[in-house]
Design a protein around this motif. Structure first.
Motif, PDB file in Angstrom:
ATOM      1  N   ILE A  49       9.898   6.755 -13.069  1.00  0.00           N
ATOM      2  CA  ILE A  49      10.317   6.126 -11.812  1.00  0.00           C
ATOM      3  C   ILE A  49       9.100   5.851 -10.928  1.00  0.00           C
ATOM      4  CG2 ILE A  49      11.573   6.544  -9.650  1.00  0.00           C
ATOM      5  CD1 ILE A  49      13.682   8.004 -11.380  1.00  0.00           C
ATOM      6  N   GLY A  50       8.154   6.785 -10.876  1.00  0.00           N
ATOM      7  CA  GLY A  50       6.923   6.575 -10.118  1.00  0.00           C
ATOM      8  C   GLY A  50       6.124   5.389 -10.631  1.00  0.00           C
ATOM      9  N   LEU A  51       6.039   5.269 -11.960  1.00  0.00           N
ATOM     10  CA  LEU A  51       5.350   4.112 -12.536  1.00  0.00           C
ATOM     11  C   LEU A  51       6.072   2.814 -12.195  1.00  0.00           C
ATOM     12  CD1 LEU A  51       4.315   5.427 -16.058  1.00  0.00           C
ATOM     13  CD2 LEU A  51       2.806   4.771 -14.196  1.00  0.00           C
ATOM     14  N   SER A  52       7.382   2.853 -12.167  1.00  0.00           N
ATOM     15  CA  SER A  52       8.160   1.665 -11.822  1.00  0.00           C
ATOM     16  C   SER A  52       7.932   1.262 -10.364  1.00  0.00           C
ATOM     17  CB  SER A  52       9.642   1.928 -12.079  1.00  0.00           C
ATOM     18  OG  SER A  52      10.402   0.802 -11.777  1.00  0.00           O
ATOM     19  N   ILE A  53       7.873   2.233  -9.473  1.00  0.00           N
ATOM     20  CA  ILE A  53       7.587   1.943  -8.066  1.00  0.00           C
ATOM     21  C   ILE A  53       6.184   1.363  -7.920  1.00  0.00           C
ATOM     22  CG2 ILE A  53       7.209   2.999  -5.789  1.00  0.00           C
ATOM     23  CD1 ILE A  53       9.477   4.973  -6.538  1.00  0.00           C
ATOM     24  N   PHE A  54       5.217   1.948  -8.605  1.00  0.00           N
ATOM     25  CA  PHE A  54       3.848   1.444  -8.583  1.00  0.00           C
ATOM     26  C   PHE A  54       3.800   0.006  -9.090  1.00  0.00           C
ATOM     27  CE2 PHE A  54      -0.494   0.901  -9.990  1.00  0.00           C
ATOM     28  CZ  PHE A  54      -1.238   1.588  -9.037  1.00  0.00           C
ATOM     29  N   PHE A  69       3.660  -6.147  -8.232  1.00  0.00           N
ATOM     30  CA  PHE A  69       4.386  -7.419  -8.221  1.00  0.00           C
ATOM     31  C   PHE A  69       4.382  -8.022  -6.817  1.00  0.00           C
ATOM     32  CE2 PHE A  69       7.396  -5.831 -11.807  1.00  0.00           C
ATOM     33  CZ  PHE A  69       6.367  -5.960 -12.720  1.00  0.00           C
ATOM     34  N   MET A  70       4.693  -7.208  -5.829  1.00  0.00           N
ATOM     35  CA  MET A  70       4.735  -7.687  -4.449  1.00  0.00           C
ATOM     36  C   MET A  70       3.365  -8.177  -3.989  1.00  0.00           C
ATOM     37  SD  MET A  70       7.290  -4.967  -2.631  1.00  0.00           S
ATOM     38  CE  MET A  70       6.919  -5.587  -1.012  1.00  0.00           C
ATOM     39  N   MET A  71       2.315  -7.496  -4.420  1.00  0.00           N
ATOM     40  CA  MET A  71       0.970  -7.905  -4.031  1.00  0.00           C
ATOM     41  C   MET A  71       0.639  -9.290  -4.585  1.00  0.00           C
ATOM     42  SD  MET A  71      -2.700  -6.100  -4.777  1.00  0.00           S
ATOM     43  CE  MET A  71      -2.594  -6.387  -6.520  1.00  0.00           C
ATOM     44  N   ILE A  92       0.836  -1.210   0.000  1.00  0.00           N
ATOM     45  CA  ILE A  92       0.000   0.000   0.000  1.00  0.00           C
ATOM     46  C   ILE A  92       0.869   1.258   0.000  1.00  0.00           C
ATOM     47  CG2 ILE A  92      -1.637   1.334   1.382  1.00  0.00           C
ATOM     48  CD1 ILE A  92      -2.864  -1.398   2.217  1.00  0.00           C
ATOM     49  N   VAL A  93       1.903   1.276   0.834  1.00  0.00           N
ATOM     50  CA  VAL A  93       2.782   2.453   0.902  1.00  0.00           C
ATOM     51  C   VAL A  93       3.495   2.677  -0.428  1.00  0.00           C
ATOM     52  CG1 VAL A  93       4.887   3.353   1.988  1.00  0.00           C
ATOM     53  CG2 VAL A  93       3.076   2.375   3.401  1.00  0.00           C
ATOM     54  N   LEU A  94       4.044   1.613  -1.013  1.00  0.00           N
ATOM     55  CA  LEU A  94       4.734   1.750  -2.302  1.00  0.00           C
ATOM     56  C   LEU A  94       3.766   2.182  -3.411  1.00  0.00           C
ATOM     57  CD1 LEU A  94       7.182  -1.279  -2.371  1.00  0.00           C
ATOM     58  CD2 LEU A  94       7.758   1.138  -2.218  1.00  0.00           C
ATOM     59  N   MET A  95       2.553   1.635  -3.383  1.00  0.00           N
ATOM     60  CA  MET A  95       1.576   1.971  -4.416  1.00  0.00           C
ATOM     61  C   MET A  95       1.197   3.455  -4.341  1.00  0.00           C
ATOM     62  SD  MET A  95      -1.932  -0.063  -5.312  1.00  0.00           S
ATOM     63  CE  MET A  95      -1.064  -1.554  -5.770  1.00  0.00           C
ATOM     64  N   MET A  96       0.943   3.932  -3.143  1.00  0.00           N
ATOM     65  CA  MET A  96       0.566   5.337  -2.985  1.00  0.00           C
ATOM     66  C   MET A  96       1.740   6.272  -3.282  1.00  0.00           C
ATOM     67  SD  MET A  96      -2.597   5.403  -2.433  1.00  0.00           S
ATOM     68  CE  MET A  96      -2.724   4.006  -3.491  1.00  0.00           C
ATOM     69  N   ALA A  97       2.956   5.868  -2.904  1.00  0.00           N
ATOM     70  CA  ALA A  97       4.132   6.693  -3.205  1.00  0.00           C
ATOM     71  C   ALA A  97       4.346   6.784  -4.713  1.00  0.00           C
ATOM     72  CB  ALA A  97       5.367   6.116  -2.529  1.00  0.00           C
ATOM     73  N   GLY A  98       4.257   5.653  -5.408  1.00  0.00           N
ATOM     74  CA  GLY A  98       4.423   5.668  -6.867  1.00  0.00           C
ATOM     75  C   GLY A  98       3.343   6.485  -7.548  1.00  0.00           C
ATOM     76  N   PHE A  99       2.096   6.331  -7.089  1.00  0.00           N
ATOM     77  CA  PHE A  99       0.991   7.094  -7.671  1.00  0.00           C
ATOM     78  C   PHE A  99       1.178   8.590  -7.442  1.00  0.00           C
ATOM     79  CE2 PHE A  99      -3.467   8.679  -7.423  1.00  0.00           C
ATOM     80  CZ  PHE A  99      -3.790   8.478  -8.749  1.00  0.00           C
ATOM     81  N   TYR A 100       1.607   8.966  -6.236  1.00  0.00           N
ATOM     82  CA  TYR A 100       1.834  10.377  -5.935  1.00  0.00           C
ATOM     83  C   TYR A 100       2.932  10.964  -6.814  1.00  0.00           C
ATOM     84  CZ  TYR A 100       3.097  14.645  -3.540  1.00  0.00           C
ATOM     85  OH  TYR A 100       3.387  15.953  -3.271  1.00  0.00           O
ATOM     86  N   ILE A 101       4.007  10.212  -6.999  1.00  0.00           N
ATOM     87  CA  ILE A 101       5.108  10.699  -7.843  1.00  0.00           C
ATOM     88  C   ILE A 101       4.621  10.933  -9.272  1.00  0.00           C
ATOM     89  CG2 ILE A 101       7.322  10.048  -8.871  1.00  0.00           C
ATOM     90  CD1 ILE A 101       7.937   8.598  -6.207  1.00  0.00           C
ATOM     91  N   VAL A 102       3.789  10.037  -9.771  1.00  0.00           N
ATOM     92  CA  VAL A 102       3.299  10.168 -11.149  1.00  0.00           C
ATOM     93  C   VAL A 102       2.423  11.406 -11.300  1.00  0.00           C
ATOM     94  CG1 VAL A 102       1.806   9.114 -12.896  1.00  0.00           C
ATOM     95  CG2 VAL A 102       3.491   7.731 -11.715  1.00  0.00           C
ATOM     96  N   ILE A 103       1.512  11.645 -10.361  1.00  0.00           N
ATOM     97  CA  ILE A 103       0.574  12.760 -10.545  1.00  0.00           C
ATOM     98  C   ILE A 103       1.133  14.102 -10.086  1.00  0.00           C
ATOM     99  CG2 ILE A 103      -1.447  11.280 -10.441  1.00  0.00           C
ATOM    100  CD1 ILE A 103      -1.942  12.275  -7.602  1.00  0.00           C
TER     101      ILE A 103
END
Length: 118
Positions: A35-40, A45-47, A14-25
Motif C-alpha cells: 500500500i505504501g508503494l502504491s501511495i508513492f 503520477f500526480m507529479m 511531496i506529502v504523498l511521496m513522504m507518506a508512502g516512503f515512510y509506510i514502506v520503511i
C-alpha cells in the motif's frame, strides 16, 4: 503565500511521496508495504501530470487563434504506468497470499525468523 497556493499540487505530491516512503520503511507488514508503494507511485503520477500541464494551453489540435498547446505525452505515459502499477500490485498481493500460506504470517520479521530456523 501565493507561491504555496499556486503550487498546491506539488505540495500534495511531496506529502504523498513522504507518506508512502515512510509506510514502506516503517512497516513490517507486507500488505502495508505494498500500500505504501502504491501511495508513492500515485504521487509520482500526480507529479508527471502536473508537469505536463501548460497554463493557458489547449489540446494539441490546430485551430485558429491557438498558439499554446499542452503536451499530451506525459498523460499518455501515466495511463500506461497506471495499468502497469495495478498489474504489479496484483502480482505483489498474490505473492503475499503464497507467503502467508507458506510461512503463516505476513510480518517480515517473523518470516525472516522462520526462514533462518530452517
Amino acid at each position: 503565500m501565493s507561491f504555496i497556493a499556486e503550487h498546491y499540487n506539488y505540495w500534495i505530491v511531496i506529502v504523498l511521496m513522504m507518506a508512502g516512503f515512510y509506510i514502506v520503511i516503517a512497516s513490517n507488514n507486507l500488505i502495508k508495504q505494498v500500500i505504501g508503494l502504491s501511495i508513492f507511485q500515485t504521487s509520482v503520477f500526480m507529479m508527471y501530470i502536473s508537469i505536463g500541464k501548460v497554463s493557458g494551453g489547449s489540446a494539441p489540435i490546430v485551430a485558429d487563434g491557438v498558439t499554446s498547446f499542452s503536451n499530451p505525452l506525459p498523460h499518455v505515459l501515466i495511463l500506461t504506468a497506471i495499468v502497469v502499477g495495478v498489474a504489479t500490485t496484483a502480482v505483489a498481493l498474490a505473492l503475499i497470499i503464497r507467503i502467508k500460506a507458506r510461512y503463516g504470517s505476513i510480518e517480515e520479521n517473523e518470516i525472516v525468523d522462520k526462514d533462518n530456523v530452517r
